[in-house]
Design a protein around this motif. Structure first.
Motif, PDB file in Angstrom:
ATOM      1  N   ALA A  19       0.400  -1.452  -0.418  1.00 15.93           N
ATOM      2  CA  ALA A  19      -0.092   0.291   0.075  1.00 15.93           C
ATOM      3  C   ALA A  19       1.038   1.282   0.124  1.00 15.93           C
ATOM      4  CB  ALA A  19      -0.656  -0.009   0.812  1.00 15.93           C
ATOM      5  N   ALA A  20       2.162   0.660   0.609  1.00 20.52           N
ATOM      6  CA  ALA A  20       2.943   1.837   0.687  1.00 20.52           C
ATOM      7  C   ALA A  20       3.687   2.483  -0.612  1.00 20.52           C
ATOM      8  CB  ALA A  20       3.674   2.171   1.825  1.00 20.52           C
ATOM      9  N   GLY A  21       3.492   1.289  -1.951  1.00 18.97           N
ATOM     10  CA  GLY A  21       4.195   1.532  -3.078  1.00 18.97           C
ATOM     11  C   GLY A  21       6.150   0.932  -2.726  1.00 18.97           C
ATOM     12  N   ILE A  22       5.699  -0.464  -1.850  1.00 21.10           N
ATOM     13  CA  ILE A  22       7.130  -0.794  -1.646  1.00 21.10           C
ATOM     14  C   ILE A  22       7.167  -2.278  -1.434  1.00 21.10           C
ATOM     15  CG2 ILE A  22       8.536   1.417  -0.897  1.00 21.10           C
ATOM     16  CD1 ILE A  22       8.295   0.527   1.427  1.00 21.10           C
ATOM     17  N   THR A  23       7.797  -2.638  -1.465  1.00 18.98           N
ATOM     18  CA  THR A  23       7.926  -4.477  -1.154  1.00 18.98           C
ATOM     19  C   THR A  23       8.881  -4.996   0.054  1.00 18.98           C
ATOM     20  OG1 THR A  23       7.583  -4.585  -3.620  1.00 18.98           O
ATOM     21  CG2 THR A  23       8.893  -6.617  -2.401  1.00 18.98           C
ATOM     22  N   LEU A  24       8.643  -5.294   0.878  1.00 20.29           N
ATOM     23  CA  LEU A  24       8.388  -5.986   1.901  1.00 20.29           C
ATOM     24  C   LEU A  24       9.501  -7.040   1.507  1.00 20.29           C
ATOM     25  CD1 LEU A  24       9.416  -6.138   5.191  1.00 20.29           C
ATOM     26  CD2 LEU A  24       6.946  -7.196   5.576  1.00 20.29           C
ATOM     27  N   LEU A  25      10.801  -7.212   2.246  1.00 19.49           N
ATOM     28  CA  LEU A  25      11.794  -8.116   1.734  1.00 19.49           C
ATOM     29  C   LEU A  25      12.064  -8.999   3.348  1.00 19.49           C
ATOM     30  CD1 LEU A  25      14.545  -6.182  -0.348  1.00 19.49           C
ATOM     31  CD2 LEU A  25      12.360  -7.441  -1.226  1.00 19.49           C
ATOM     32  N   GLY A  26      11.497  -8.221   4.106  1.00 22.34           N
ATOM     33  CA  GLY A  26      11.999  -9.491   5.639  1.00 22.34           C
ATOM     34  C   GLY A  26      11.889  -8.247   6.412  1.00 22.34           C
ATOM     35  N   PRO A  27      12.391  -8.961   7.839  1.00 22.45           N
ATOM     36  CA  PRO A  27      12.815  -7.929   9.277  1.00 22.45           C
ATOM     37  C   PRO A  27      14.771  -7.649   9.046  1.00 22.45           C
ATOM     38  CG  PRO A  27      12.370 -10.435   9.725  1.00 22.45           C
ATOM     39  CD  PRO A  27      12.070  -9.920   8.075  1.00 22.45           C
ATOM     40  N   ASP A  28      14.861  -6.390   9.733  1.00 27.22           N
ATOM     41  CA  ASP A  28      16.030  -6.009   9.569  1.00 27.22           C
ATOM     42  C   ASP A  28      16.618  -7.263  10.617  1.00 27.22           C
ATOM     43  OD1 ASP A  28      18.931  -5.403  10.545  1.00 27.22           O
ATOM     44  OD2 ASP A  28      18.122  -3.087   8.907  1.00 27.22           O
ATOM     45  N   PRO A  29      17.846  -8.239  10.179  1.00 29.60           N
ATOM     46  CA  PRO A  29      18.142  -8.658  11.389  1.00 29.60           C
ATOM     47  C   PRO A  29      18.620  -8.597  12.466  1.00 29.60           C
ATOM     48  CG  PRO A  29      19.814  -8.729   9.370  1.00 29.60           C
ATOM     49  CD  PRO A  29      18.238  -8.088   8.357  1.00 29.60           C
ATOM     50  N   ASP A  30      19.052  -6.998  12.015  1.00 24.38           N
ATOM     51  CA  ASP A  30      20.187  -6.126  13.670  1.00 24.38           C
ATOM     52  C   ASP A  30      19.352  -4.997  14.011  1.00 24.38           C
ATOM     53  OD1 ASP A  30      22.231  -7.010  11.683  1.00 24.38           O
ATOM     54  OD2 ASP A  30      22.622  -5.619  10.314  1.00 24.38           O
ATOM     55  N   ARG A  31      18.093  -4.703  13.638  1.00 26.38           N
ATOM     56  CA  ARG A  31      17.603  -4.200  14.040  1.00 26.38           C
ATOM     57  C   ARG A  31      15.780  -3.898  14.820  1.00 26.38           C
ATOM     58  NH1 ARG A  31      19.033   2.067  11.704  1.00 26.38           N
ATOM     59  NH2 ARG A  31      18.786   0.548   9.731  1.00 26.38           N
ATOM     60  N   ARG A  32      15.327  -4.465  15.851  1.00 31.90           N
ATOM     61  CA  ARG A  32      14.077  -4.778  16.187  1.00 31.90           C
ATOM     62  C   ARG A  32      12.834  -3.792  15.658  1.00 31.90           C
ATOM     63  NH1 ARG A  32      11.741  -8.495  19.475  1.00 31.90           N
ATOM     64  NH2 ARG A  32       9.795  -8.074  20.592  1.00 31.90           N
ATOM     65  N   GLY A  33      12.199  -4.282  15.525  1.00 30.34           N
ATOM     66  CA  GLY A  33      11.176  -3.477  14.785  1.00 30.34           C
ATOM     67  C   GLY A  33      11.430  -2.294  13.106  1.00 30.34           C
ATOM     68  N   TYR A  34      12.284  -3.177  12.972  1.00 27.28           N
ATOM     69  CA  TYR A  34      12.940  -2.555  11.545  1.00 27.28           C
ATOM     70  C   TYR A  34      12.495  -3.002  10.203  1.00 27.28           C
ATOM     71  CZ  TYR A  34      15.083   2.113  12.649  1.00 27.28           C
ATOM     72  OH  TYR A  34      15.243   3.334  13.379  1.00 27.28           O
ATOM     73  N   GLY A  35      12.576  -3.406   9.191  1.00 22.44           N
ATOM     74  CA  GLY A  35      11.996  -4.623   8.282  1.00 22.44           C
ATOM     75  C   GLY A  35      13.010  -3.289   7.237  1.00 22.44           C
ATOM     76  N   ARG A  36      13.541  -4.510   6.397  1.00 26.33           N
ATOM     77  CA  ARG A  36      13.998  -4.422   4.925  1.00 26.33           C
ATOM     78  C   ARG A  36      13.608  -4.576   3.593  1.00 26.33           C
ATOM     79  NH1 ARG A  36      19.692  -4.660   5.259  1.00 26.33           N
ATOM     80  NH2 ARG A  36      19.866  -4.620   3.235  1.00 26.33           N
ATOM     81  N   PHE A  37      13.431  -3.176   3.039  1.00 24.43           N
ATOM     82  CA  PHE A  37      12.080  -2.780   2.099  1.00 24.43           C
ATOM     83  C   PHE A  37      13.209  -2.663   0.492  1.00 24.43           C
ATOM     84  CE2 PHE A  37      10.879  -1.760   6.214  1.00 24.43           C
ATOM     85  CZ  PHE A  37       9.075  -2.587   5.795  1.00 24.43           C
ATOM     86  N   ARG A  38      12.297  -3.493  -0.448  1.00 19.45           N
ATOM     87  CA  ARG A  38      13.306  -2.579  -1.874  1.00 19.45           C
ATOM     88  C   ARG A  38      11.957  -1.071  -2.673  1.00 19.45           C
ATOM     89  NH1 ARG A  38      16.617  -4.409  -4.920  1.00 19.45           N
ATOM     90  NH2 ARG A  38      16.020  -6.613  -3.618  1.00 19.45           N
ATOM     91  N   ALA A  39      12.984  -0.112  -2.752  1.00 20.36           N
ATOM     92  CA  ALA A  39      11.956   1.236  -2.468  1.00 20.36           C
ATOM     93  C   ALA A  39      11.816   0.729  -4.259  1.00 20.36           C
ATOM     94  CB  ALA A  39      12.710   2.306  -2.712  1.00 20.36           C
ATOM     95  N   PRO A  40      11.273   1.615  -4.847  1.00 23.04           N
ATOM     96  CA  PRO A  40      10.382   1.593  -5.917  1.00 23.04           C
ATOM     97  C   PRO A  40      11.607   2.121  -7.586  1.00 23.04           C
ATOM     98  CG  PRO A  40       8.824   2.770  -5.321  1.00 23.04           C
ATOM     99  CD  PRO A  40      10.044   2.799  -4.750  1.00 23.04           C
ATOM    100  N   CYS A  41      13.374   2.774  -7.025  1.00 18.82           N
ATOM    101  CA  CYS A  41      14.013   3.213  -7.747  1.00 18.82           C
ATOM    102  C   CYS A  41      14.442   2.172  -7.558  1.00 18.82           C
ATOM    103  CB  CYS A  41      15.280   4.133  -6.602  1.00 18.82           C
ATOM    104  SG  CYS A  41      15.261   3.699  -5.687  1.00 18.82           S
ATOM    105  N   GLY A  42      14.903   0.825  -6.605  1.00 16.76           N
ATOM    106  CA  GLY A  42      15.002  -0.527  -6.958  1.00 16.76           C
ATOM    107  C   GLY A  42      16.301  -0.448  -5.655  1.00 16.76           C
ATOM    108  N   HIS A  43      16.895   0.727  -4.925  1.00 15.61           N
ATOM    109  CA  HIS A  43      17.128   0.564  -3.423  1.00 15.61           C
ATOM    110  C   HIS A  43      17.411  -0.534  -2.949  1.00 15.61           C
ATOM    111  CE1 HIS A  43      19.343   4.012  -5.879  1.00 15.61           C
ATOM    112  NE2 HIS A  43      20.674   2.730  -6.197  1.00 15.61           N
ATOM    113  N   VAL A  44      17.359  -1.326  -1.852  1.00 16.28           N
ATOM    114  CA  VAL A  44      16.913  -1.763  -0.512  1.00 16.28           C
ATOM    115  C   VAL A  44      17.392  -0.995   0.753  1.00 16.28           C
ATOM    116  CG1 VAL A  44      17.469  -3.422   0.813  1.00 16.28           C
ATOM    117  CG2 VAL A  44      17.456  -3.914  -1.421  1.00 16.28           C
TER     118      VAL A  44
END
Length: 309
Positions: free
Chosen positions: A78-103
């Motif tokens: 809904a925010a226009g990005i893709t969830l790749l998974g939770p951030d392994p180093d920080r609780r409450g953070y995720g890793r996402f792929r933005a429309p530009c292709g950057h993570v």
């Protein structure tokens, strides 16, 4: 009960009240696994299995990681990005792929706000590239963020080799004269000055004593014509410190004010007290701060001598 996990089943009994508790919270208890503290649960919503602690089941509401991941993925979409998974180093953070292709690494709470339209998403890589392109238009090279941590400033190198800090908004419009080779005020010699200001008593006010630390290419002209002081004000130019450029004078003055106001907030004169008395209502101090201001000027003078030497 057989386990669908490769983790070995713990041979202890599965009590009926554990099963009832799991069912009341939306799960099927499949087996005890690993040791006597862990259970294998199956979510009644998505049928996904996961491991949970017995204590968590009995005292709290377990969260199905599969349902949680699905919800977070839907919010990210809904925010226009893709969830790749939770951030392994920080609780409450995720890793996402933005429309530009950057993570990007972002808090899940922020992604929820983006999906609701409450804020936007910025890719640092793309943003830095845009700032670098803006700088190149005016013969500057973007080196990075301001070393002092000021959020609106960046560090740039001019084509002449001079390095200086410039407000990003000024670089956007090309208002960035080089303090090394330019012809503007910031490249010309300047001065730090210290004024003692005495405002005479009025009908409802006693005599007021202030100190003003500033910088100017013409300190005398500054206090006589630009501060807006009343004609009967007494002004003493207590000290003048020559600086190689307006850029260096401005930087040294701002750093000194940050240190003084942080260490001695009680000595800062409030703007309401100065209203109507002078044009400047910031960075005016009580006389008690004189030794500290003198020490700041001594430190700046010593640093300037080391740099020039």
């Amino acid at each position: 009960m057989p386990s669908t996990y490769d983790t070995p089943v713990f041979p202890g009994p599965v009590h009926a009240h554990w099963q009832a508790t799991a069912a009341s919270k939306g799960f099927d208890l499949i087996a005890r696994i690993r040791d006597r503290y862990h259970l294998q649960l199956r979510c009644q919503t998505c049928s996904g299995s996961f491991t949970a602690k017995l204590f968590t089941l009995m005292r709290h509401q377990p969260l199905c990681p599969h349902c949680l991941a699905a919800r977070r993925s839907a919010v990210a979409n809904a925010a226009g990005i893709t969830l790749l998974g939770p951030d392994p180093d920080r609780r409450g953070y995720g890793r996402f792929r933005a429309p530009c292709g950057h993570v990007l690494a972002r808090q899940f709470e922020l992604i929820d706000r983006i999906a609701k339209g409450a804020t936007g998403l910025r890719c640092e890589t793309c943003h830095n590239a845009r700032e670098a392109a803006e700088a190149r238009r005016f013969d500057w090279e973007r080196l990075g963020y301001c070393p002092s941590g000021r959020p609106n400033y960046r560090l740039y190198r001019h084509h002449c080799g001079h390095v200086q800090r410039i407000a990003q908004a000024n670089m956007l419009w090309g208002q960035c004269d080089c303090a090394g080779c330019g012809q503007g005020w910031n490249a010309k010699p300047s001065f730090l000055y210290l004024l003692r200001i005495v405002l005479p008593a009025g009908a409802n006010r006693p005599t007021r004593h202030y100190l003003k630390l500033g910088y100017s290419a013409h300190p005398v002209k500054r206090h006589r014509h630009q501060l807006g002081l009343p004609r009967d004000a007494q002004v003493e130019l207590m000290r003048v410190l020559a600086m190689a450029s307006g850029h260096l004078a401005c930087r040294a003055e701002q750093a000194a004010h940050r240190r003084l106001t942080s260490a001695h907030p009680e000595a800062v004169v409030p703007a309401t007290e100065l209203a109507g008395a002078m044009n400047v209502v910031r960075e005016i101090y009580r006389p008690m701060l004189l030794p500290m201001i003198e020490a700041e000027l001594d430190r700046i003078a010593a640093e300037a001598d080391r740099t020039s030497g």
